[in-house]
Motif scaffolding. Structure first.
Motif, mmCIF file in Angstrom:
data_model
loop_
_atom_site.group_PDB
_atom_site.id
_atom_site.type_symbol
_atom_site.label_atom_id
_atom_site.label_comp_id
_atom_site.label_asym_id
_atom_site.label_seq_id
_atom_site.Cartn_x
_atom_site.Cartn_y
_atom_site.Cartn_z
ATOM 1 N N PHE A 245 0.879 -1.332 -0.019
ATOM 2 C CA PHE A 245 -0.040 0.142 0.037
ATOM 3 C C PHE A 245 0.853 1.133 -0.184
ATOM 4 O O PHE A 245 0.588 2.025 -0.881
ATOM 5 C CB PHE A 245 -0.812 -0.074 1.084
ATOM 6 C CG PHE A 245 -2.138 -0.623 1.051
ATOM 7 C CD1 PHE A 245 -3.044 -0.228 0.047
ATOM 8 C CD2 PHE A 245 -2.610 -1.888 1.664
ATOM 9 C CE1 PHE A 245 -4.398 -1.271 -0.125
ATOM 10 C CE2 PHE A 245 -3.712 -2.584 1.636
ATOM 11 C CZ PHE A 245 -4.565 -2.015 0.506
ATOM 12 N N LEU A 246 2.008 1.445 0.717
ATOM 13 C CA LEU A 246 2.684 2.366 1.019
ATOM 14 C C LEU A 246 3.371 2.632 -0.588
ATOM 15 O O LEU A 246 3.783 3.802 -0.674
ATOM 16 C CB LEU A 246 3.704 2.496 2.225
ATOM 17 C CG LEU A 246 3.034 2.162 3.497
ATOM 18 C CD1 LEU A 246 4.237 2.158 4.783
ATOM 19 C CD2 LEU A 246 2.247 3.552 3.693
ATOM 20 N N GLU A 247 4.019 1.503 -0.852
ATOM 21 C CA GLU A 247 4.832 1.620 -2.207
ATOM 22 C C GLU A 247 3.787 2.562 -3.352
ATOM 23 O O GLU A 247 4.246 2.991 -4.164
ATOM 24 C CB GLU A 247 5.234 0.247 -2.504
ATOM 25 C CG GLU A 247 5.891 0.306 -4.065
ATOM 26 C CD GLU A 247 5.973 -1.008 -4.426
ATOM 27 O OE1 GLU A 247 5.919 -1.383 -5.657
ATOM 28 O OE2 GLU A 247 6.252 -2.034 -3.469
ATOM 29 N N SER A 338 -14.759 2.858 9.661
ATOM 30 C CA SER A 338 -13.560 3.946 9.737
ATOM 31 C C SER A 338 -13.366 4.596 8.426
ATOM 32 O O SER A 338 -13.008 5.867 8.694
ATOM 33 C CB SER A 338 -12.202 3.226 9.935
ATOM 34 O OG SER A 338 -12.366 2.591 11.413
ATOM 35 N N SER A 339 -13.601 3.764 7.586
ATOM 36 C CA SER A 339 -13.621 4.586 5.982
ATOM 37 C C SER A 339 -14.728 5.531 5.946
ATOM 38 O O SER A 339 -14.552 6.733 5.326
ATOM 39 C CB SER A 339 -13.406 3.383 4.940
ATOM 40 O OG SER A 339 -12.496 2.508 4.869
ATOM 41 N N VAL A 410 -8.471 -6.220 5.515
ATOM 42 C CA VAL A 410 -7.662 -5.252 4.911
ATOM 43 C C VAL A 410 -8.576 -4.524 3.939
ATOM 44 O O VAL A 410 -9.255 -5.080 3.114
ATOM 45 C CB VAL A 410 -6.562 -6.063 3.960
ATOM 46 C CG1 VAL A 410 -5.544 -5.160 3.160
ATOM 47 C CG2 VAL A 410 -5.760 -6.908 4.902
ATOM 48 N N GLU A 411 -8.310 -3.015 3.927
ATOM 49 C CA GLU A 411 -9.352 -2.347 3.385
ATOM 50 C C GLU A 411 -8.635 -1.289 2.692
ATOM 51 O O GLU A 411 -7.793 -0.586 3.266
ATOM 52 C CB GLU A 411 -10.430 -1.896 4.182
ATOM 53 C CG GLU A 411 -11.223 -0.740 3.511
ATOM 54 C CD GLU A 411 -12.688 -0.832 4.233
ATOM 55 O OE1 GLU A 411 -13.439 0.262 3.852
ATOM 56 O OE2 GLU A 411 -12.997 -1.687 5.070
ATOM 57 N N GLY A 412 -8.947 -0.693 1.406
ATOM 58 C CA GLY A 412 -8.623 0.287 0.823
ATOM 59 C C GLY A 412 -9.733 1.150 -0.039
ATOM 60 O O GLY A 412 -10.640 0.753 -0.409
ATOM 61 N N GLY A 493 -13.991 1.389 -3.230
ATOM 62 C CA GLY A 493 -13.816 0.589 -1.810
ATOM 63 C C GLY A 493 -13.609 -1.042 -2.214
ATOM 64 O O GLY A 493 -14.202 -1.387 -3.129
ATOM 65 N N TRP A 494 -12.654 -1.619 -1.305
ATOM 66 C CA TRP A 494 -12.250 -3.023 -1.409
ATOM 67 C C TRP A 494 -11.766 -3.371 -0.270
ATOM 68 O O TRP A 494 -11.126 -2.664 0.421
ATOM 69 C CB TRP A 494 -11.670 -3.204 -2.768
ATOM 70 C CG TRP A 494 -10.386 -2.683 -2.865
ATOM 71 C CD1 TRP A 494 -9.937 -1.341 -3.065
ATOM 72 C CD2 TRP A 494 -9.180 -3.313 -2.510
ATOM 73 N NE1 TRP A 494 -8.448 -1.384 -2.926
ATOM 74 C CE2 TRP A 494 -8.006 -2.564 -2.632
ATOM 75 C CE3 TRP A 494 -8.936 -4.634 -1.946
ATOM 76 C CZ2 TRP A 494 -6.877 -2.933 -2.341
ATOM 77 C CZ3 TRP A 494 -7.663 -5.120 -1.869
ATOM 78 C CH2 TRP A 494 -6.433 -4.176 -1.852
#
Length: 532
Positions: A245-247, A338-339, A410-412, A493-494
């Motif tokens: 994610f950070l990458e 939280s999202s 795990v959410e993004g 969202g996923w």
């Protein structure tokens, strides 16, 4: 026995200066020399104990011996097969010859078959008519005599050729043995008192430490392995996913709120108040306190209105709104709650206001995750964002091999203008490719807060089939527009569980051996790092 044997070795060395062959020793409680392999193993234990105290030195000498097999032991007792054949036959000219069939009945098939050929070869028997007779009145059973010598000495003076023949006949087997030559060591003494290994308070008090003998430290010893901490496999996989994610330019959302209100966990996401996920069978509710503090009144009014009466182009659910249901406190069932908080804060900038719980941490996260695609900041104040979280969620599940009442999600989310479903699919292909998952498929699905929605499947080469690895979609306007987002803003969202990819990575088929009281501590300490 051990201490008496050590004393015997030391006394023998004192009188003889060395022990040339430990097979000459007579062990305590025995009357014969220690010639057997078992005796030499006992002697080796005593020698190693004395060697560790530098009282002796020794060399190892190997020797090959032979011992009778079970068949050889039978020959020792009853004679060889050929001797037993000769024994039952009448001597030539003094009796009725014995037919081969009669011979087998007399001494058995195997003995008659083996012994008859060797007896003919030795000239002990011959044919007379249809039967067999002795040709000599006396014989020398060399096979039995050789086995007797081997049983007593472990070897045979007749030489290797005879031994090889006995091995070929499977009458003896070869055995490796050892014996030792022993000399005095630098710390030789006839006393078997063990040296001290620790300096104690009592020794200091009494003064006995001055005259005590101490064991020498072995600085070359490896020592006991330290029992330090180890990362759980879930934490290793979590760190790998977090680095991906950070990458990709995401910022991590704060997700420390395990307890949420029904409003943020369901209502703000446009989940109907009558949805089965809100039942006690699926959600853990808090008994004390029972109710949450109210959210922003204007936002609360917009959300309740679109649920009950519709708006923003939607008909809503046309069901009565329950403030009691909305204010219930519960253990969050997904980190999407939280999202929702973070998206509401992001939309506050579009409304030209600061949300009541805005923070520097969030402001930094949004500013540092400005999306690509060349989107410029418009007059409405919206700025693109890419956010992720990996944290624990709780569901009232029946626990089995693949389900727990608490697990990690795990959410993004990606927020930008004019995003499409193709953007979502393309992004997820890249993400899963970075996880080492090349083959990915998507299947249409239904979620209350996303439209369109997609289930994500990946091919599992170990199982040789497609397995579900995640869920995704584009957040509905009924969720985004009450927050204050412009109409052209879309949010992907996923999410997926953390446990499933961990189980696949480490070959675990029961989640209870990954999380819980059945977890193997050795397995955690020895689990390798994960490299996607």
């Amino acid at each position: 026995m051990s201490e008496a044997l050590q004393k015997l070795i030391l006394d023998t060395l004192e009188s003889q200066s060395s022990i040339k062959d430990t097979r000459s020793l007579v062990l305590p409680d025995q009357s014969a020399p220690a010639t057997s392999s078992e005796d030499q193993i006992v002697i080796l234990g005593a020698l190693n104990s004395l060697l560790s105290r530098e009282m002796i030195k020794y060399e190892t000498n190997e020797v090959l011996t032979h011992i009778p097999t079970p068949e050889g032991a039978l020959i020792l007792k009853d004679g060889s097969h050929e001797a037993r054949v000769w024994q039952v036959l009448p001597i030539k000219g003094s009796g009725t010859p014995m037919t081969p069939i009669q011979l087998k009945k007399e001494i058995g098939d195997e003995t008659a078959k083996v012994g008859q050929g060797r007896a003919f070869k030795n000239g002990w028997i011959g044919k007379e008519g249809d039967g067999l007779v002795k040709l000599t009145s006396e014989i020398r059973d060399t096979t039995q005599i050789d086995l007797q010598e081997i049983a007593s000495t472990g070897t045979l003076k007749a030489g290797e050729k005879v031994l090889a023949d006995l091995r070929k006949r499977k009458l003896v087997s070869q055995k490796k043995g050892q014996w030792f030559t022993v000399h005095k060591g630098p710390q030789f003494s006839t006393s078997t008192a063990k040296p001290e290994t620790d300096l104690t308070v009592d020794m200091l008090t009494s003064g006995s430490w001055k005259t005590s003998t101490y064991k020498k430290y072995n600085f070359e010893a490896e020592g006991i392995p330290t029992s330090g901490g180890a990362l759980h496999p879930l934490l290793k996989v979590r760190e790998e996913i977090r680095n991906i994610f950070l990458e990709m330019g995401f910022a991590e959302m704060p997700t420390s709120s395990f307890v949420e209100s029904g409003f943020w966990c369901f209502d703000a996401l446009f989940v109907p108040q009558q949805h089965p996920a809100r039942d006690l069978q699926d959600t853990f509710y808090i008994s004390d306190p029972k109710e949450a503090l109210p959210p922003n009144p204007d936002y609360y009014k917009r959300v309740s209105t679109i649920h009950e009466f519709g708006g923003y182009g939607s008909a809503g659910y046309r069901a009565p709104w329950s403030h009691e249901e909305s204010s219930k406190l519960l253990l969050r069932t997904h980190t999407t709650a939280s999202s929702a908080h973070m998206l509401y804060k992001l939309a506050a900038k579009c409304r030209g206001e600061k949300s009541e719980d805005d923070s520097e941490e969030f402001a930094h996260g949004v500013d540092s995750t400005e999306a690509g695609a060349g989107t410029e900041r418009a007059d409405d104040g919206f700025r693109p964002a890419k956010l992720f979280s990996i944290d624990r969620v709780f569901r009232n599940e029946t626990m089995d091999a693949t389900h727990l009442a608490e697990f990690h999600q795990v959410e993004g989310v990606v927020a930008d203008r004019n995003l499409t479903l193709a953007d979502l699919i393309g992004f997820m292909r890249v993400f899963f490719q970075k996880m080492g998952i090349e083959k990915v498929r998507f299947k249409p699905a239904y979620n209350p807060y996303t439209e369109p929605s997609l289930e994500i499947f990946a091919f599992h080469p170990m199982l040789d089939r497609w397995v579900e690895v995640g869920n995704s979609g584009m957040f509905r306007p009924e969720m985004l527009e009450p927050m204050g987002f412009p109409k052209d803003v879309r949010v992907h969202g996923w999410g997926l569980s953390l446990e499933r990819p961990t189980m696949i990575r480490y070959g675990i088929n029961n989640i209870r051996t990954l999380v819980g009281h059945k977890v193997s501590l050795d397995g955690i300490e020895n689990s390798p790092a994960v490299m996607f």
